[in-house]
Every structure is written in structure tokens, then in C-alpha cells.
Design a protein around this motif. Sequence first.
Motif, short mmCIF file in Angstrom:
data_model
loop_
_atom_site.label_atom_id
_atom_site.label_comp_id
_atom_site.label_asym_id
_atom_site.label_seq_id
_atom_site.Cartn_x
_atom_site.Cartn_y
_atom_site.Cartn_z
N ALA A 3 0.96 -1.31 -0.05
CA ALA A 3 -0.01 -0.01 0.03
C ALA A 3 0.88 1.22 -0.03
O ALA A 3 0.55 2.25 -0.77
CB ALA A 3 -1.05 -0.25 1.15
N GLN A 5 3.89 1.46 -1.24
CA GLN A 5 4.58 1.59 -2.55
C GLN A 5 3.67 2.17 -3.66
O GLN A 5 3.96 2.90 -4.43
CB GLN A 5 5.18 0.16 -3.14
CG GLN A 5 6.24 -0.29 -2.33
CD GLN A 5 6.54 -1.68 -2.56
OE1 GLN A 5 5.89 -2.33 -3.16
NE2 GLN A 5 7.80 -2.16 -1.94
N ARG A 6 2.51 1.78 -3.52
CA ARG A 6 1.36 2.34 -4.53
C ARG A 6 1.16 3.74 -4.15
O ARG A 6 0.90 4.54 -5.06
CB ARG A 6 0.05 1.68 -4.14
CG ARG A 6 0.19 0.21 -4.78
CD ARG A 6 -1.18 -0.42 -4.52
NE ARG A 6 -1.13 -1.99 -4.95
CZ ARG A 6 -2.06 -2.78 -4.65
NH1 ARG A 6 -3.21 -2.61 -4.18
NH2 ARG A 6 -1.92 -4.20 -5.06
N ALA A 7 1.19 4.17 -2.81
CA ALA A 7 1.10 5.73 -2.32
C ALA A 7 2.09 6.46 -3.13
O ALA A 7 1.73 7.68 -3.16
CB ALA A 7 0.70 5.74 -1.00
N SER A 9 4.00 5.79 -5.47
CA SER A 9 4.21 5.59 -7.02
C SER A 9 4.15 6.59 -7.80
O SER A 9 3.39 7.63 -7.19
CB SER A 9 3.25 4.33 -7.56
OG SER A 9 2.08 4.75 -7.67
N PRO A 11 2.07 7.24 -10.81
CA PRO A 11 0.82 7.52 -11.00
C PRO A 11 0.11 8.24 -9.76
O PRO A 11 -0.86 9.12 -10.00
CB PRO A 11 0.12 6.37 -11.36
CG PRO A 11 1.22 5.59 -11.84
CD PRO A 11 2.63 5.94 -11.28
N SER A 12 0.32 7.53 -8.51
CA SER A 12 -0.42 8.26 -7.37
C SER A 12 0.06 9.64 -7.20
O SER A 12 -0.84 10.50 -6.74
CB SER A 12 -0.05 7.27 -6.28
OG SER A 12 -0.45 5.88 -6.45
N LEU A 13 1.33 9.91 -7.31
CA LEU A 13 1.83 11.36 -6.93
C LEU A 13 1.36 12.18 -7.88
O LEU A 13 0.95 13.28 -7.62
CB LEU A 13 3.51 11.24 -6.98
CG LEU A 13 4.08 10.61 -5.83
CD1 LEU A 13 5.69 10.49 -6.18
CD2 LEU A 13 3.73 11.01 -4.41
N VAL A 15 -1.61 12.04 -9.79
CA VAL A 15 -3.20 12.26 -9.19
C VAL A 15 -3.02 13.33 -7.85
O VAL A 15 -3.98 14.18 -8.01
CB VAL A 15 -3.85 10.82 -9.24
CG1 VAL A 15 -5.11 10.92 -8.54
CG2 VAL A 15 -3.63 10.02 -10.33
N ALA A 16 -2.55 12.83 -7.04
CA ALA A 16 -2.42 13.72 -5.93
C ALA A 16 -2.06 15.13 -6.11
O ALA A 16 -2.78 16.07 -5.61
CB ALA A 16 -1.64 13.25 -4.73
N LEU A 198 5.26 16.73 -3.34
CA LEU A 198 4.63 15.84 -4.45
C LEU A 198 5.33 16.08 -6.11
O LEU A 198 5.82 15.12 -6.55
CB LEU A 198 3.04 16.03 -4.86
CG LEU A 198 2.08 15.82 -3.67
CD1 LEU A 198 0.89 16.33 -4.06
CD2 LEU A 198 2.14 14.15 -3.43
N HIS A 205 11.07 10.17 -9.21
CA HIS A 205 10.80 9.07 -10.23
C HIS A 205 11.29 9.11 -11.48
O HIS A 205 11.73 8.25 -12.05
CB HIS A 205 9.07 8.81 -10.16
CG HIS A 205 8.65 8.27 -8.99
ND1 HIS A 205 8.61 6.94 -8.91
CD2 HIS A 205 7.97 8.50 -7.81
CE1 HIS A 205 8.21 6.25 -7.79
NE2 HIS A 205 7.52 7.23 -7.08
#
Length: 243
Positions: A3, A5-7, A9, A11-13, A15-16, A198, A205
Motif C-alpha cells: 500500500a 509503494q502504491r501511495a 508510485s 501515478p499516485s503522486l 493524481v495527488a 509531490l 521518479h
Amino acid sequence: MRALQRAVSLPSLVVAFVVLTLLSLRPLRPLEADLHGFWVRTYPDWVEWILQQVLDRLTGQAVCLPVLVIVAVVLARRYRTWRPILVAAATEVAFLGGVGPLKLLFARPSPELGNAQFFHWHWGLLDGGWRTSYPSGHSAEAILFYGAAAYLIIRYCRPSPRATRWIRAGVGLITVQSVVVAYLLGWHWTTDLPAGVLVGGILLHLVLRADRRLIPSLLRRWDPSSVDLDPGDLEDRQLRSHP
């Protein structure tokens, strides 16, 4: 762990950051006005001096860039490869090509100008972005430059799992202190700071992806032996051979 790692990742960054930006454009603006203040001015002068002249400078270019360069040069000399230096160069390029244009695009005046609205392009263009505050440059530098330095140390020196956790925790601590210090100094609106974190994470990344995909191909054309000596490449090959 998955969870987390997904947070963090890519794409998550992304979107946030998009969600935070949309909220900052209007819904959060009244709250930001209430949360903002030049809080440090209520403290003794020596506290302001420490925050501004010591802690805040840790995440400025005058400190974090030399730290990254020193790490890169030491590793490059030790392992006889240009790759760490190229990673450091890619980090600086990512910062200048990422944070700067975003500041000019959003053109949010700094709190000293007393206006939290976006798209005041005359401030951004006339002042070269220096008086625009979204996203926070220091918050982005904290996670981007120190994160890149930590990545190089972990990749090449291969410390123990415990030491690796401490190194990563150090990057997190520096990032958190950059946010807290900037908030107390009042140099940014509240959402500028997490937005900087962010953006710094997103750029980090991209730098790491460049190191895994772009930089090795460039080195193979320039100096093939340099890539062969890279311990990270050897470790990657072993992982692919023994999944």
C-alpha cells in the motif's frame, strides 16, 4: 508495504498533485488564508535566525546540490563510472525544467504580496518566477536532491537493510523539516508546501527511470566499460537471472 509503494508510485503522486492543485484553485483558498501567518515573527529573534539561516538553507541549492554532487563524484571515482554524475546532472535538469515552469504556469504570488489567487502571470514573467510560490521550490528540492543522493548511496554502497531504512528516514525527516520551517517563516501558502513535495517526488521518479533506461544506453555509446563496472547493473542482471 505494498500500500505504501502504491501511495508513493508515480501515478499516485501525479493524481495527488492534480487533485491538490484543483482544490487550491478555489475550495481551499479561504482555509489557506486562515492558516497562513508569519508565525516566526512572534518568536525570539534567535529562533528566526536558526530557522532562516540554518534549517531553511539545508534545502536550498547552495547546500543540497553540493551534497548530491559530492556523493556522485565520490561514487563515480570509486566505481570508475560516469553514471552517478549523470544522475546528479539529470536531477538538476529535472528541478530546473520541472519546478521553474510550474511556478511560471501557476503564477501564484507569494504571501508577502497578499494574494493567494493563481495565474497572475505578470508577477511570474516579470520577476522570473521568484515571487511565485506554487509549488514550493525548497520542498521539492528536499525530496528530489536528497532522495537522489540516497538512491545513489543505496544503489552503489548497498548498505544493510537497517542502514537503508535510516537513510530513507533521513530523507523523509529533511523533507518534513523543510515544510515545517517554510510554514513557520510564512514564505508560502499552506498548499504550496505539500505541492512541492509531490512535484519533487514526481521528478525523483523520472530521474530514477532515466538512470535505469536512458543513462545506461548513453554510456554504452560513450564508454561501454563504465556500465560494466556499475554494481547496480550487476545486481540488476543477477535479479533478472534469478527471479
